[in-house]
Design a protein around this motif. Sequence first.
Motif, mmCIF file in Angstrom:
data_model
loop_
_atom_site.group_PDB
_atom_site.id
_atom_site.type_symbol
_atom_site.label_atom_id
_atom_site.label_comp_id
_atom_site.label_asym_id
_atom_site.label_seq_id
_atom_site.Cartn_x
_atom_site.Cartn_y
_atom_site.Cartn_z
ATOM 1 N N GLN A 1 -39.218 59.238 -64.467
ATOM 2 C CA GLN A 1 -40.203 58.262 -64.963
ATOM 3 C C GLN A 1 -40.744 57.433 -63.793
ATOM 4 O O GLN A 1 -41.956 57.246 -63.653
ATOM 5 N N GLU A 2 -39.830 56.931 -62.945
ATOM 6 C CA GLU A 2 -40.251 56.178 -61.762
ATOM 7 C C GLU A 2 -41.188 57.018 -60.909
ATOM 8 O O GLU A 2 -42.236 56.562 -60.463
ATOM 9 N N THR A 3 -40.787 58.267 -60.702
ATOM 10 C CA THR A 3 -41.570 59.158 -59.851
ATOM 11 C C THR A 3 -42.985 59.343 -60.399
ATOM 12 O O THR A 3 -43.966 59.288 -59.659
ATOM 13 N N SER A 4 -43.082 59.520 -61.720
ATOM 14 C CA SER A 4 -44.406 59.755 -62.301
ATOM 15 C C SER A 4 -45.314 58.539 -62.096
ATOM 16 O O SER A 4 -46.505 58.678 -61.853
ATOM 17 N N LEU A 5 -44.707 57.361 -62.161
ATOM 18 C CA LEU A 5 -45.503 56.141 -61.928
ATOM 19 C C LEU A 5 -46.030 56.084 -60.500
ATOM 20 O O LEU A 5 -47.199 55.794 -60.268
ATOM 21 N N VAL A 6 -45.124 56.367 -59.558
ATOM 22 C CA VAL A 6 -45.527 56.313 -58.148
ATOM 23 C C VAL A 6 -46.609 57.364 -57.879
ATOM 24 O O VAL A 6 -47.600 57.090 -57.195
ATOM 25 N N LEU A 7 -46.426 58.553 -58.478
ATOM 26 C CA LEU A 7 -47.408 59.620 -58.275
ATOM 27 C C LEU A 7 -48.784 59.180 -58.757
ATOM 28 O O LEU A 7 -49.795 59.411 -58.099
ATOM 29 N N TRP A 8 -48.796 58.540 -59.921
ATOM 30 C CA TRP A 8 -50.090 58.104 -60.467
ATOM 31 C C TRP A 8 -50.720 57.041 -59.575
ATOM 32 O O TRP A 8 -51.904 57.084 -59.281
ATOM 33 N N LYS A 9 -49.879 56.076 -59.125
ATOM 34 C CA LYS A 9 -50.412 55.001 -58.275
ATOM 35 C C LYS A 9 -50.983 55.563 -56.969
ATOM 36 O O LYS A 9 -51.951 55.055 -56.446
ATOM 37 N N LYS A 10 -50.339 56.599 -56.460
ATOM 38 C CA LYS A 10 -50.772 57.135 -55.174
ATOM 39 C C LYS A 10 -51.703 58.334 -55.309
ATOM 40 O O LYS A 10 -52.018 58.998 -54.329
ATOM 41 N N PHE A 11 -52.106 58.627 -56.544
ATOM 42 C CA PHE A 11 -52.845 59.862 -56.791
ATOM 43 C C PHE A 11 -54.164 59.903 -56.012
ATOM 44 O O PHE A 11 -54.646 60.979 -55.654
ATOM 45 N N ASP A 12 -54.745 58.703 -55.751
ATOM 46 C CA ASP A 12 -55.976 58.647 -54.962
ATOM 47 C C ASP A 12 -55.805 59.300 -53.601
ATOM 48 O O ASP A 12 -56.741 59.854 -53.040
ATOM 49 N N ARG A 13 -54.570 59.187 -53.096
ATOM 50 C CA ARG A 13 -54.326 59.705 -51.750
ATOM 51 C C ARG A 13 -53.995 61.194 -51.758
ATOM 52 O O ARG A 13 -53.859 61.810 -50.716
ATOM 53 N N PHE A 14 -53.819 61.746 -52.954
ATOM 54 C CA PHE A 14 -53.501 63.173 -53.024
ATOM 55 C C PHE A 14 -54.762 63.988 -52.784
ATOM 56 O O PHE A 14 -55.820 63.693 -53.340
ATOM 57 N N GLU A 15 -54.633 64.995 -51.944
ATOM 58 C CA GLU A 15 -55.796 65.808 -51.619
ATOM 59 C C GLU A 15 -55.845 67.002 -52.564
ATOM 60 O O GLU A 15 -54.954 67.865 -52.506
ATOM 61 N N MET A 16 -56.857 67.044 -53.407
ATOM 62 C CA MET A 16 -56.962 68.158 -54.349
ATOM 63 C C MET A 16 -57.028 69.469 -53.572
ATOM 64 O O MET A 16 -57.674 69.542 -52.531
ATOM 65 N N GLY A 17 -56.367 70.468 -54.119
ATOM 66 C CA GLY A 17 -56.380 71.763 -53.433
ATOM 67 C C GLY A 17 -55.099 71.992 -52.649
ATOM 68 O O GLY A 17 -54.720 73.126 -52.408
ATOM 69 N N THR A 18 -54.419 70.896 -52.261
ATOM 70 C CA THR A 18 -53.104 71.075 -51.629
ATOM 71 C C THR A 18 -52.063 71.133 -52.745
ATOM 72 O O THR A 18 -52.383 70.918 -53.911
ATOM 73 N N SER A 19 -50.824 71.419 -52.375
ATOM 74 C CA SER A 19 -49.811 71.618 -53.414
ATOM 75 C C SER A 19 -49.324 70.291 -53.996
ATOM 76 O O SER A 19 -48.747 69.456 -53.298
ATOM 77 N N PHE A 20 -49.584 70.126 -55.292
ATOM 78 C CA PHE A 20 -49.149 68.908 -55.966
ATOM 79 C C PHE A 20 -47.634 68.854 -56.032
ATOM 80 O O PHE A 20 -47.024 67.813 -55.804
ATOM 81 N N SER A 21 -47.001 70.000 -56.330
ATOM 82 C CA SER A 21 -45.551 69.948 -56.515
ATOM 83 C C SER A 21 -44.826 69.669 -55.198
ATOM 84 O O SER A 21 -43.804 68.985 -55.188
ATOM 85 N N ALA A 22 -45.392 70.137 -54.090
ATOM 86 C CA ALA A 22 -44.780 69.820 -52.800
ATOM 87 C C ALA A 22 -44.868 68.310 -52.543
ATOM 88 O O ALA A 22 -43.890 67.665 -52.167
ATOM 89 N N TRP A 23 -46.044 67.771 -52.810
ATOM 90 C CA TRP A 23 -46.267 66.330 -52.634
ATOM 91 C C TRP A 23 -45.348 65.536 -53.561
ATOM 92 O O TRP A 23 -44.675 64.590 -53.151
ATOM 93 N N ALA A 24 -45.274 65.977 -54.816
ATOM 94 C CA ALA A 24 -44.447 65.276 -55.797
ATOM 95 C C ALA A 24 -42.967 65.361 -55.421
ATOM 96 O O ALA A 24 -42.209 64.409 -55.636
ATOM 97 N N SER A 25 -42.553 66.492 -54.838
ATOM 98 C CA SER A 25 -41.148 66.650 -54.451
ATOM 99 C C SER A 25 -40.754 65.650 -53.366
ATOM 100 O O SER A 25 -39.665 65.090 -53.389
#
Lengths: 175, 551
Positions: free
Chosen positions: A41-65
């Motif tokens: 749950q904590e992780t999902s929150l952080v992921l959402w907050k930082k989602f702007d910084r996620f580069e679409m097209g790169t691996s989401f699961s690697a980033w999330a891990s």
Amino acid sequence: MENPDKKYEDFVRLFLQAEPGLRGLLRVLLPSVTDVDEVLQETSLVLWKKFDRFEMGTSFSAWASVIARFEVLKYRRERARDRHVFSDEVVELLGAQVVESGEALARERRALQTCLTKLRDTERALVTAVYTRGAAMKEAAEVTGRSVAAAYKALSRIRMALLQCIEREMRKEVA
Amino acid sequence: MSEWESFAELCAAHCDGRLTEDQRGLLEQRLKSDEAARAFFIRYMNLESALDGCGSPTGQEWAQVPQPAVLPALRWLPWALAASLAALLAFVFLSGPARDPLRAAPRPDSAGVALLASAVGAVWETAELGAGASLPPGRIKLRAGLVRLEFYSGATVLLEGPADFELRSIDLAVCHSGKLRAIVPAPAAGFTILTAQARLVDLGTEFGIEVAENGPAEVHVFDGRVEVHPPTGPVTPAKADLTAGRAARIDQAGQILDIPADPTRFISAPEAAAQAEADATLQFARWREARELWKDDPRLLAYFDFERNGKARRLNSLLRDKPEMSGTIIGCRWVEGRWQGKDALEFKHPGDRIRLTLRQPVAGGAGTPAAVPRPDSKAEKAERAEQQHLPALTFAAWVRVDSIDQPILSLLSADGERRGSPTWQITGEGKLQCVLHRLDRKYPAPWVSTTPPVIDSMQIGRWLHVALSLDTRSGRVCHYFNGRLVEMATLPDRRPLRGGAVELGNWGRPAAKDAHLIRRFNGRMDEVMIFGAALDEPSIQQLYHVGRPAS
């Protein structure tokens, strides 16, 4: 500014795809399912907050891990000193190794469905009882007519049998 | 893998939370210093994570929850315990203690040995089984009715209740008592039926058996040849060889006596097929009657029976006082539903979907013009928004999944994923899933509740009943599969649910390039009910039982 609905849709889609893998990673790193739920749950929150910084097209699961592993370390520091979480060093070692074999682990999780059907009825009854959310081993042992010690023993044997079956299934896949 | 036995014990104790301090130190030390041990531990815990949530029955027909009439107390137990107890009871009913010699054979693994092809008027003493179930070795007891078992060896058995029958393997079964006709085509020759007095080996034929409880058995051969052997011991030369037109009675002492053959005493395959068809007609009629009753349920917001009635592109809700809930069909194809003569819509193409607006009924009820396009006043807008807030919802649908070929198959989803709007879908692993969007600012990630896998390869192509209830007052979310509660969850807050525009059978833009954006449902729907309240388990069970198709 990007359409906020679109951004959210993207996030939901990527998060749902990555969730089983994240759960698996956290289960390796944490002592119990309850800990897994909390950190996820904590992780999902952080992921959402930082989602702007996620580069679409790169691996989401690697980033999330990466974030999930960081959250485990944070969890240990902040709240779980007495809750038997592995040392930082072991968390780091295990975390890195899980990420390396992420694909294979996902295939193993899928192979489990086949292997579950190969259990005997008595074995499946025990698995059903133990892994039904919220059930304690004592209840599981009672409803399957075993002593608690015998149930632990049987369960441990079933897990080994499933691992072996999964290994066979994986070899079949390669062949 | 045997060299890992002792380390596996440590892993098991870790999973079960019963490590001693010493063991914990040992495990940690091993993980720190040994890469192979880490690899093993990772695989072990990966399995553990996949097993978690595998708890309740995964579409295993053997483990169906007994009817409430049998075990009313189960409903009051904590759900998890009740489900496992029920699974266990179903198991106990079926296996029973191994006392008589017929039961002495070890049970092989429980992969299916026969398909339950149809069940007409079946009253089960053992756990209820539905047509289409793949039966593992085990005992079935039928109080009444007729079932057709298709063994994977090719043999067909028409079993008439009352009967006590045991499946052993694809070519071996035991008739403890009851009457059956076996149809054994040449490739299945060797199909064997055991009774207390005899072992009947079939050599490509058609024959009937009637076994009285603790009594003699009669064998009538209609076609081909049957060998009669003693029930136990090695297969020796046959005691008797019965050919077409002959019949024999085998008494408790194993003595064989010739009697006149009488094929009319055993139901024939065409008769059985005719009965199954008549039964389907009856069920269809019964469902239509029930539909008329449900239609008046004040909790309903919309009821789509998917009967075409001449209208090709509009899906009409049956509720005349709530006309605003009609759906618009985009794409889709009219096809046959659960019964012959029942319509359904088929979803195959990425664009196929039904659009409707989900909201509280307009106060004042009948006759309110629904959607006249004109500029909204502020008050009207507010009223509309209010109508879109729902304290509780239940979705119930009859669907046929033709293929799980994508990560997500959408059953019902809200347009644009607004706060509190529900999405209901099937995952690629055959799990039912409810997603609530953006519950509040503090918790913007989607809230997800997922069932264990319920739709496996055996369920593909069969009509299935799925239901989801959400109640923001109690905070309870319940998933149902074929009338059974399969998962329960608690909402993270008590905000009302949001209605608005929703789609059945699809989500998102059809032209999306990203394959994951397409959540097309691949299959058919032939009944959808939407209630503005949370239905309880008995009501869902009732919906399932009254709408269950024959095969």
